[in-house]
Motif scaffolding. Structure first.
Motif, PDB file in Angstrom:
ATOM      1  N   GLY A  12      29.631 -21.492 -26.012  1.00  0.00           N
ATOM      2  CA  GLY A  12      28.517 -20.634 -25.617  1.00  0.00           C
ATOM      3  C   GLY A  12      27.307 -21.430 -25.161  1.00  0.00           C
ATOM      4  O   GLY A  12      26.645 -21.082 -24.177  1.00  0.00           O
ATOM      5  N   GLY A  13      27.014 -22.532 -25.876  1.00  0.00           N
ATOM      6  CA  GLY A  13      25.876 -23.361 -25.499  1.00  0.00           C
ATOM      7  C   GLY A  13      26.058 -24.007 -24.144  1.00  0.00           C
ATOM      8  O   GLY A  13      25.118 -24.087 -23.337  1.00  0.00           O
ATOM      9  N   MET A  14      27.283 -24.467 -23.856  1.00  0.00           N
ATOM     10  CA  MET A  14      27.553 -25.067 -22.557  1.00  0.00           C
ATOM     11  C   MET A  14      27.477 -24.029 -21.434  1.00  0.00           C
ATOM     12  O   MET A  14      27.013 -24.315 -20.325  1.00  0.00           O
ATOM     13  N   LYS A  15      27.940 -22.818 -21.703  1.00  0.00           N
ATOM     14  CA  LYS A  15      27.829 -21.758 -20.702  1.00  0.00           C
ATOM     15  C   LYS A  15      26.364 -21.468 -20.382  1.00  0.00           C
ATOM     16  O   LYS A  15      26.007 -21.191 -19.230  1.00  0.00           O
ATOM     17  N   ARG A  16      25.523 -21.523 -21.415  1.00  0.00           N
ATOM     18  CA  ARG A  16      24.096 -21.319 -21.192  1.00  0.00           C
ATOM     19  C   ARG A  16      23.546 -22.418 -20.283  1.00  0.00           C
ATOM     20  O   ARG A  16      22.727 -22.153 -19.397  1.00  0.00           O
ATOM     21  N   ARG A  17      23.996 -23.639 -20.471  1.00  0.00           N
ATOM     22  CA  ARG A  17      23.558 -24.738 -19.612  1.00  0.00           C
ATOM     23  C   ARG A  17      23.987 -24.499 -18.163  1.00  0.00           C
ATOM     24  O   ARG A  17      23.250 -24.815 -17.225  1.00  0.00           O
ATOM     25  N   VAL A  18      25.192 -23.937 -17.987  1.00  0.00           N
ATOM     26  CA  VAL A  18      25.673 -23.648 -16.632  1.00  0.00           C
ATOM     27  C   VAL A  18      24.772 -22.603 -15.960  1.00  0.00           C
ATOM     28  O   VAL A  18      24.455 -22.710 -14.766  1.00  0.00           O
ATOM     29  N   LEU A  19      24.359 -21.590 -16.716  1.00  0.00           N
ATOM     30  CA  LEU A  19      23.457 -20.580 -16.159  1.00  0.00           C
ATOM     31  C   LEU A  19      22.150 -21.209 -15.685  1.00  0.00           C
ATOM     32  O   LEU A  19      21.605 -20.832 -14.638  1.00  0.00           O
ATOM     33  N   ILE A  20      21.647 -22.145 -16.472  1.00  0.00           N
ATOM     34  CA  ILE A  20      20.413 -22.827 -16.088  1.00  0.00           C
ATOM     35  C   ILE A  20      20.643 -23.639 -14.814  1.00  0.00           C
ATOM     36  O   ILE A  20      19.818 -23.630 -13.891  1.00  0.00           O
ATOM     37  N   ALA A  21      21.782 -24.340 -14.754  1.00  0.00           N
ATOM     38  CA  ALA A  21      22.104 -25.128 -13.560  1.00  0.00           C
ATOM     39  C   ALA A  21      22.223 -24.230 -12.329  1.00  0.00           C
ATOM     40  O   ALA A  21      21.751 -24.582 -11.234  1.00  0.00           O
ATOM     41  N   LYS A  22      22.873 -23.062 -12.473  1.00  0.00           N
ATOM     42  CA  LYS A  22      22.995 -22.129 -11.355  1.00  0.00           C
ATOM     43  C   LYS A  22      21.622 -21.671 -10.873  1.00  0.00           C
ATOM     44  O   LYS A  22      21.364 -21.578  -9.666  1.00  0.00           O
ATOM     45  N   ALA A  23      20.728 -21.376 -11.822  1.00  0.00           N
ATOM     46  CA  ALA A  23      19.392 -20.893 -11.459  1.00  0.00           C
ATOM     47  C   ALA A  23      18.592 -21.948 -10.714  1.00  0.00           C
ATOM     48  O   ALA A  23      17.743 -21.619  -9.877  1.00  0.00           O
ATOM     49  N   LEU A  24      18.873 -23.215 -10.994  1.00  0.00           N
ATOM     50  CA  LEU A  24      18.137 -24.304 -10.358  1.00  0.00           C
ATOM     51  C   LEU A  24      18.859 -24.889  -9.154  1.00  0.00           C
ATOM     52  O   LEU A  24      18.326 -25.772  -8.485  1.00  0.00           O
ATOM     53  N   SER A  25      20.057 -24.392  -8.878  1.00  0.00           N
ATOM     54  CA  SER A  25      20.899 -25.006  -7.847  1.00  0.00           C
ATOM     55  C   SER A  25      20.260 -24.996  -6.467  1.00  0.00           C
ATOM     56  O   SER A  25      20.460 -25.909  -5.664  1.00  0.00           O
ATOM     57  N   HIS A  26      19.477 -23.963  -6.143  1.00  0.00           N
ATOM     58  CA  HIS A  26      18.895 -23.854  -4.809  1.00  0.00           C
ATOM     59  C   HIS A  26      17.432 -24.332  -4.770  1.00  0.00           C
ATOM     60  O   HIS A  26      16.711 -24.049  -3.820  1.00  0.00           O
ATOM     61  N   GLU A  27      17.017 -25.057  -5.817  1.00  0.00           N
ATOM     62  CA  GLU A  27      15.686 -25.665  -5.876  1.00  0.00           C
ATOM     63  C   GLU A  27      14.569 -24.625  -5.698  1.00  0.00           C
ATOM     64  O   GLU A  27      13.753 -24.716  -4.768  1.00  0.00           O
ATOM     65  N   PRO A  28      14.518 -23.634  -6.592  1.00  0.00           N
ATOM     66  CA  PRO A  28      13.521 -22.564  -6.456  1.00  0.00           C
ATOM     67  C   PRO A  28      12.109 -23.048  -6.794  1.00  0.00           C
ATOM     68  O   PRO A  28      11.916 -24.046  -7.494  1.00  0.00           O
ATOM     69  N   ASP A  29      11.122 -22.311  -6.291  1.00  0.00           N
ATOM     70  CA  ASP A  29       9.721 -22.588  -6.608  1.00  0.00           C
ATOM     71  C   ASP A  29       9.304 -21.929  -7.912  1.00  0.00           C
ATOM     72  O   ASP A  29       8.347 -22.367  -8.560  1.00  0.00           O
ATOM     73  N   ILE A  30      10.003 -20.833  -8.259  1.00  0.00           N
ATOM     74  CA  ILE A  30       9.686 -20.068  -9.469  1.00  0.00           C
ATOM     75  C   ILE A  30      10.956 -19.942 -10.291  1.00  0.00           C
ATOM     76  O   ILE A  30      12.006 -19.579  -9.756  1.00  0.00           O
ATOM     77  N   LEU A  31      10.858 -20.233 -11.576  1.00  0.00           N
ATOM     78  CA  LEU A  31      12.021 -20.114 -12.455  1.00  0.00           C
ATOM     79  C   LEU A  31      11.718 -19.130 -13.576  1.00  0.00           C
ATOM     80  O   LEU A  31      10.755 -19.303 -14.326  1.00  0.00           O
ATOM     81  N   PHE A  32      12.545 -18.073 -13.656  1.00  0.00           N
ATOM     82  CA  PHE A  32      12.444 -17.109 -14.744  1.00  0.00           C
ATOM     83  C   PHE A  32      13.451 -17.477 -15.834  1.00  0.00           C
ATOM     84  O   PHE A  32      14.635 -17.681 -15.557  1.00  0.00           O
ATOM     85  N   LEU A  33      12.983 -17.539 -17.056  1.00  0.00           N
ATOM     86  CA  LEU A  33      13.831 -17.834 -18.202  1.00  0.00           C
ATOM     87  C   LEU A  33      13.723 -16.659 -19.173  1.00  0.00           C
ATOM     88  O   LEU A  33      12.721 -16.503 -19.855  1.00  0.00           O
ATOM     89  N   ASP A  34      14.753 -15.827 -19.193  1.00  0.00           N
ATOM     90  CA  ASP A  34      14.737 -14.627 -20.033  1.00  0.00           C
ATOM     91  C   ASP A  34      15.432 -14.941 -21.355  1.00  0.00           C
ATOM     92  O   ASP A  34      16.654 -14.984 -21.432  1.00  0.00           O
TER      93      ASP A  34
END
Length: 314
Positions: free
Chosen positions: A143-165
């Motif tokens: 589960g912890g590693m899957k959470r890391r993957v979600l974070i990587a996906k959210a940052l994959s396109h180099e966004p200017d704004i990051l939402f962490l819910d």
């Protein structure tokens, strides 16, 4: 004046009635400007409206009213341009179970029209301690590693704004440590971070500004330090030489209380007041012959302030 990277004006969400169920308003006319490069913490209990607000900004939920500008782009009229600037780490662990970590993160980047950049993806996976798992399928991960993957996906396109819910809810200490180290490094690079969290001590440590939401209403937005100065209370604890059964009536003016089975006499005061009442309180204690062997003061935490605000206005 600096133009906000994210601006919400009158953003609201009302769900229509269904069958015998009446319509409900999940969000009441929120006005909010987020500064470029800041860490903004949105605090609220379950059902307060945090996820609804994030989902609206990210285009997952359609607002009933209001406008949203993402770096100057209208989130509804120019959805693609606005959404490309946003990364979202949702609460739910949902991703393609049969893809590898590398393929999942790389595909997420392409979804936003970004050109391939293996060096960036590699560094991202290394930062999140995922490099050794890059060839593993998602279903093989903890589960912890899957959470890391979600974070990587959210940052994959180099966004200017990051939402962490609720990014660290229910995860291990190692991920939480890596997560906040990554947040700090992203902020240093100019990324704006908007987070919701039940770990209020983390918001207290990380955030520049804090918003408090309850029952779909944004109650307050302020600089964290200013909020704690304005609403924070301090406590004066006297550790008594002999415990008391009740607080003497002579201390009624100070609304003192007993803690720890009568071993501690507590006086709560506002440190910003010109007259805190401490000298007169201590004089009265001495006049009453109440002996104490230790004296300690403490300031309110952000959690104390949050509970007071929600409790007063709920």
């Amino acid at each position: 004046m600096t133009v906000p990277v994210l601006s919400l004006a009158g953003v609201a969400k009302t769900y229509a009635p269904r069958g015998n169920q009446p319509g409900t308003t999940a969000l009441h006319a929120v006005d909010l400007d987020i500064r470029r490069g800041e860490i903004f913490a949105l605090l609220g209990a379950n059902g307060a409206g945090k996820t609804t607000l994030i989902s609206i900004v990210c285009g997952i939920v359609t607002p009933s009213a209001g406008t949203i500008l993402v770096d100057g782009h209208d989130a509804q009229a120019d959805y693609k341009s606005a959404r490309r600037r946003i990364g979202l780490v949702p609460q739910e662990l949902s991703t393609d179970a049969f893809e590898t970590v590398w393929a999942t993160v790389s595909f997420s980047r392409r979804l936003f029209g970004r050109p391939a950049n293996p060096a960036y993806i590699e560094q991202l996976l290394r930062d999140l301690s995922l490099w050794d798992k890059r060839r593993a399928k998602i279903l093989e991960l903890s589960g912890g590693m899957k959470r890391r993957v979600l974070i990587a996906k959210a940052l994959s396109h180099e966004p200017d704004i990051l939402f962490l819910d609720e990014p660290t809810a229910g995860v291990d200490v190692g991920l939480r440590r890596d997560m906040w180290a990554l947040v700090r490094s992203l902020r240093e690079r100019g990324v704006t971070i908007i987070l919701t969290t039940h770990y209020i001590e983390e918001a207290e440590e990380m955030a520049d500004r804090v918003g408090v939401i309850a029952k779909g209403r944004l109650l307050l937005v302020d600089e964290k330090a200013a909020l704690m100065r304005r609403l924070g209370k301090r406590t004066l604890d006297l550790t008594l030489t002999e415990p008391l059964d009740t607080v003497p009536e002579a201390l009624a003016d100070w609304q003192a209380t007993l803690e720890r089975d009568g071993q501690v006499l507590r006086y709560v005061f506002n440190a910003t007041d010109e007259h805190t009442g401490i000298p007169s309180f201590l004089r009265r204690v001495q006049e009453l012959g109440i002996g104490f062997k230790d004296l300690e003061t403490a300031k309110s935490s952000l959690e104390d302030i949050f509970v007071d605000l929600v409790g007063e206005r709920a």
